[in-house]
Scaffold this motif. Structure first.
Motif, PDB file in Angstrom:
ATOM      1  N   LYS A  14       0.792  -0.779   0.411  1.00 32.36           N
ATOM      2  CA  LYS A  14       0.159  -0.113  -0.310  1.00 32.36           C
ATOM      3  C   LYS A  14       0.811   1.016   0.101  1.00 32.36           C
ATOM      4  O   LYS A  14       0.870   2.335  -0.060  1.00 32.36           O
ATOM      5  CB  LYS A  14      -0.855  -0.207   0.844  1.00 32.36           C
ATOM      6  CG  LYS A  14      -1.673  -1.291   1.110  1.00 32.36           C
ATOM      7  CD  LYS A  14      -2.544  -1.746   2.750  1.00 32.36           C
ATOM      8  CE  LYS A  14      -3.173  -2.725   2.236  1.00 32.36           C
ATOM      9  NZ  LYS A  14      -3.729  -3.132   3.506  1.00 32.36           N
ATOM     10  N   LEU A  15       2.196   0.457  -0.002  1.00 33.23           N
ATOM     11  CA  LEU A  15       3.201   2.348  -0.285  1.00 33.23           C
ATOM     12  C   LEU A  15       4.394   1.822  -1.317  1.00 33.23           C
ATOM     13  O   LEU A  15       4.432   0.900  -1.154  1.00 33.23           O
ATOM     14  CB  LEU A  15       3.969   2.428   1.248  1.00 33.23           C
ATOM     15  CG  LEU A  15       3.421   3.184   2.107  1.00 33.23           C
ATOM     16  CD1 LEU A  15       3.791   3.571   3.456  1.00 33.23           C
ATOM     17  CD2 LEU A  15       3.048   5.149   2.321  1.00 33.23           C
ATOM     18  N   PRO A  16       4.275   2.942  -2.053  1.00 32.84           N
ATOM     19  CA  PRO A  16       5.500   2.761  -3.378  1.00 32.84           C
ATOM     20  C   PRO A  16       6.836   2.189  -2.028  1.00 32.84           C
ATOM     21  O   PRO A  16       7.290   2.898  -1.951  1.00 32.84           O
ATOM     22  CB  PRO A  16       5.733   3.959  -4.176  1.00 32.84           C
ATOM     23  CG  PRO A  16       5.359   4.925  -2.994  1.00 32.84           C
ATOM     24  CD  PRO A  16       3.954   4.166  -2.417  1.00 32.84           C
ATOM     25  N   ILE A  17       6.983   1.459  -2.874  1.00 33.47           N
ATOM     26  CA  ILE A  17       8.289   0.975  -2.426  1.00 33.47           C
ATOM     27  C   ILE A  17       9.510   0.543  -3.646  1.00 33.47           C
ATOM     28  O   ILE A  17       9.390   0.440  -4.794  1.00 33.47           O
ATOM     29  CB  ILE A  17       8.828  -0.453  -1.597  1.00 33.47           C
ATOM     30  CG1 ILE A  17       8.460  -1.667  -2.717  1.00 33.47           C
ATOM     31  CG2 ILE A  17       7.501  -0.569  -0.913  1.00 33.47           C
ATOM     32  CD1 ILE A  17       8.336  -3.070  -1.503  1.00 33.47           C
ATOM     33  N   ASN A  18      10.798   1.172  -3.588  1.00 27.29           N
ATOM     34  CA  ASN A  18      12.093   0.520  -3.649  1.00 27.29           C
ATOM     35  C   ASN A  18      13.041  -0.180  -3.652  1.00 27.29           C
ATOM     36  O   ASN A  18      13.915   0.270  -2.261  1.00 27.29           O
ATOM     37  CB  ASN A  18      13.187   2.356  -4.569  1.00 27.29           C
ATOM     38  CG  ASN A  18      11.717   3.348  -4.763  1.00 27.29           C
ATOM     39  OD1 ASN A  18      11.397   3.421  -6.197  1.00 27.29           O
ATOM     40  ND2 ASN A  18      10.937   3.868  -3.621  1.00 27.29           N
ATOM     41  N   MET A 229       4.153  -1.791   8.215  1.00 31.66           N
ATOM     42  CA  MET A 229       3.273  -0.555   7.329  1.00 31.66           C
ATOM     43  C   MET A 229       2.843  -0.669   6.278  1.00 31.66           C
ATOM     44  O   MET A 229       2.610   0.035   5.621  1.00 31.66           O
ATOM     45  CB  MET A 229       5.049   0.267   7.649  1.00 31.66           C
ATOM     46  CG  MET A 229       5.139   1.554   7.171  1.00 31.66           C
ATOM     47  SD  MET A 229       6.924   2.154   7.040  1.00 31.66           S
ATOM     48  CE  MET A 229       7.334   1.655   4.823  1.00 31.66           C
ATOM     49  N   ILE A 230       3.687  -1.526   4.891  1.00 30.86           N
ATOM     50  CA  ILE A 230       3.798  -1.336   3.703  1.00 30.86           C
ATOM     51  C   ILE A 230       2.361  -2.019   3.284  1.00 30.86           C
ATOM     52  O   ILE A 230       1.425  -2.581   2.793  1.00 30.86           O
ATOM     53  CB  ILE A 230       4.554  -1.600   2.861  1.00 30.86           C
ATOM     54  CG1 ILE A 230       5.438  -0.457   3.481  1.00 30.86           C
ATOM     55  CG2 ILE A 230       4.553  -2.160   2.048  1.00 30.86           C
ATOM     56  CD1 ILE A 230       6.878  -1.311   2.823  1.00 30.86           C
ATOM     57  N   GLU A 231       1.956  -2.799   3.962  1.00 30.97           N
ATOM     58  CA  GLU A 231       1.001  -4.704   4.071  1.00 30.97           C
ATOM     59  C   GLU A 231      -0.141  -4.315   4.819  1.00 30.97           C
ATOM     60  O   GLU A 231      -1.310  -5.149   4.549  1.00 30.97           O
ATOM     61  CB  GLU A 231       2.271  -6.117   3.735  1.00 30.97           C
ATOM     62  CG  GLU A 231       2.918  -6.000   2.646  1.00 30.97           C
ATOM     63  CD  GLU A 231       2.880  -7.315   2.468  1.00 30.97           C
ATOM     64  OE1 GLU A 231       2.432  -8.315   2.928  1.00 30.97           O
ATOM     65  OE2 GLU A 231       4.703  -7.829   1.420  1.00 30.97           O
TER      66      GLU A 231
END
Length: 648
Positions: A14-18, A229-231
């Motif tokens: 749910k957040l763009p990761i690099n 945090m992201i999922e």
């Protein structure tokens, strides 16, 4: 590995990761983004407002910004900074303060105007804190808000010091620190009693008002909380998850930081994967554990219902696939870590010849050898191999002051008892007592104190080796220079460190090298020690050392983590009796007994951690359908000829 990133982002992440190659690459990218904003504002004749973080994650970002200033002329004269937080109470002069941190890593090396630097004041009287926090918020608003906010993430899920329970609209305020945060700070303060239990921090709402946010997350130790945090859902239980509400957030991670992510653990659930042998092995083990069924009992329906129909098409059904993976796991198990003489089966992890091998165990600290592979070390010695142990660092900072006082006084008392007059020793002991009596938090030990602490570790390590069957002349204390700073923060590894390892390896010319591949040591010493060995091997290969052609390198892991089962290439079963011997070898390290100086979050003793980890590995093998053992120590072979592929 091929899978649809866009599909993952829409359904799981749910957040763009690099995901970047390493921390340095990520830091350069993030520093470049900051530099572009500064330059853009300069061209517009405006001030650039930066929100800055502390901790280990942003250090390399600041190093790159300093480089850009010194080598490429990036000016910070049009920059205003606001730091996220500061411990409370905390004097700006203290080495643990974030004022000290920021000047050490950034402000002392650039041309920023002192009046444009804003850091929460931890030295305020308690009755003045609330007004200060309100003024901090007002000042951010007066300069037009923060253009870019740099963040790390704590293992509690905090951003800034917004601990679990923080609300989305919280502002700058005084907060109570989470127990995990306090535990992680012990390495900086030396003792939990010295860690402040409160801090002044920007609020979640303050952070979310920034125009752009970049977050750095490095290492496997942060992977679990990053996954939440992201999922996971937006929740006060993980304050960093509020970043999902921001319209311009970029998260930069290295590969280890994604190890707990669905894209890494089970990428077949989120997209199309390339079924490499390692990916197939991972999927079958995952399915076995998910269904709590031994591998040989998995059915075609099990694969189909769990999204693994592709594997059945590839391998013609569950029966053949199950046998293939089961056999791979079975072939990792050996009671002969030095190779079984006369056994020439190609499936064995180690070669049978020479039947007596020269084996060297590198131990980053003076107890990692017995903690991490004590059972295997004892087995190698019992089976007649020429076993060497090389302790890479002195470990002197991990000795309590009281132990140093006790041992120093013992020497004086012994000399007195034997009526030996030694005024130099008596004077040194008196100076030690006076120094320790007045020692301040974070103060570096005197050379004599460091020597006493180092000798304590030497004596314990030698005792552990004697108990394990290692010859006295085969115990080597390298005392690598990078470690000898007297504090948790170490110097960068140098050519001198590498040459010490080169000289020892050339002298021994081992058939086996064992080294710590555990990169989750919270202080980073294990990783530095491993990289020094890698550099030494590269140097020798480049210089034509032929003995390396007949050398295997095995990586063990320490008190902080274990290899994933699909990665294990040698599994050494440990019997109940051997596990007891391993425990007694660990007990020889008495200065680390009961409670080590730097225990980390896990409060158990190291022998308890080691036994639990070894038993868990054995239980996993048992659950997958393999033979049931008391415990297992696990190793991964490091391929000299395919280093690039391994490191990925």
């Amino acid at each position: 590995m091929n899978y649809s990133l866009s599909y993952i982002e829409k359904t799981i992440e749910k957040l763009p990761i690099n995901v970047v190659e390493n921390q340095l690459v990520g830091a350069k990218i993030m520093a470049g983004i900051i530099a572009d904003i500064i330059k853009k504002k300069q061209a517009e004749g405006k001030m650039a407002v930066l929100g800055l973080a502390t901790g280990s994650s942003p250090i390399k970002i600041y190093q790159e910004l300093v480089r850009l200033h010194k080598e490429e002329g990036l000016s910070f004269k049009n920059v205003i900074t606001f730091n996220l937080d500061e411990y409370y109470p905390m004097s700006p002069e203290d080495a643990q303060s974030y004022v000290y941190f920021m000047h050490k890593h950034l402000f002392n090396h650039i041309d920023i105007l002192p009046e444009n630097v804003n850091i929460p004041d931890g030295s305020l009287k308690i009755e003045d804190v609330s007004a200060f926090c309100n003024a901090y918020e007002d000042k951010i608003d007066e300069v037009g808000g923060i253009d870019i906010q740099v963040l790390g993430i704590g293992r509690s899920g905090h951003i800034g010091f917004n601990e679990p329970g923080s609300t989305v609209n919280s502002t700058t305020r005084l907060v109570k620190l989470d127990s995990i945060t306090i535990s992680d700070a012990i390495k900086d303060f030396g003792d939990e009693k010295l860690v402040p239990h409160r801090a002044i921090t920007m609020g979640v709402g303050t952070i979310l008002k920034a125009k752009k946010i970049v977050l750095a997350g490095w290492g496997k130790g942060k992977s679990a909380i990053l996954k939440e945090m992201i999922e996971g859902p937006v929740s006060p239980d993980v304050p960093a998850s509020f970043l999902q509400l921001h319209k311009d957030v970029s998260v930069y991670l290295d590969a280890p930081a994604t190890t707990e992510f669905t894209r890494t653990k089970a990428p077949w659930l989120v997209g199309v994967v390339e079924w490499t042998p390692k990916m197939v092995k991972r999927a079958v083990i995952w399915l076995s554990q998910k269904l709590d069924k031994p591998i040989l009992k998995l059915t075609d329906d099990d694969y189909k219902k769990s999204g693994l129909r592709d594997l059945l098409v590839e391998y013609g059904g569950a029966y053949d696939l199950n046998i293939k993976i089961f056999s791979q796991l079975r072939d990792t198990i050996t009671g002969w870590p030095g190779g079984k003489p006369g056994a020439y089966e190609k499936t064995r992890p180690e070669r049978p010849e020479p039947s007596i091998k020269r084996s060297i165990v590198f131990s980053p600290h003076p107890d990692d050898d017995v903690i991490s592979m004590g059972g295997t070390l004892i087995r190698l010695a019992d089976q007649g191999h020429d076993v060497h142990v090389a302790y890479q660092t002195s470990g002197n900072i991990a000795v309590f002051d009281d132990d140093a006082l006790r041992f120093s006084q013992f020497v004086v008392d012994l000399l007195d008892n034997q009526k030996v007059d030694s005024p130099e020793i008596a004077k040194a002991n008196a100076e030690l007592r006076e120094f320790l009596k007045n020692k301040q938090p974070g103060q570096i030990d005197t050379p004599y104190v460091k020597a006493v602490k180092g000798l304590i570790r030497v004596g314990e390590a030698a005792a552990g080796c004697r108990y394990s069957g290692v010859k006295e002349e085969n115990v080597h204390f390298l005392n690598l220079p990078f470690y000898e700073t007297g504090q948790v923060e170490k110097s960068p590894a140098s050519d001198a460190d590498v040459q010490i390892v080169v000289d020892l390896l050339r002298k021994i010319q081992p058939h086996q090298i064992f080294a710590a591949g555990d990169l989750q040591d919270p202080h980073g010493t294990h990783e530095v020690c491993l990289q020094i060995i890698f550099k030494a091997i590269r140097k020798m290969r480049a210089e034509g050392d032929k003995w390396l052609d007949d050398c295997y390198m095995w990586l063990y892991r320490g008190a902080w983590q274990e290899w994933d089962v699909e990665d294990i290439e040698m599994a050494v079963p440990i019997s109940p009796g051997e596990l007891h011997r391993k425990r007694k070898a660990i007990f020889k390290h008495q200065s680390q007994k009961d409670e080590p100086v730097f225990p980390g979050e896990d409060k158990r003793e190291f022998w308890q951690r080691a036994e639990e980890r070894n038993r868990t590995t054995a239980e996993i093998y048992d659950q997958l359908g393999l033979t049931e053992y008391e415990a297992i120590e696990a190793f991964v072979r490091y391929p000299f000829d395919d280093e690039e592929s391994f490191l990925k």
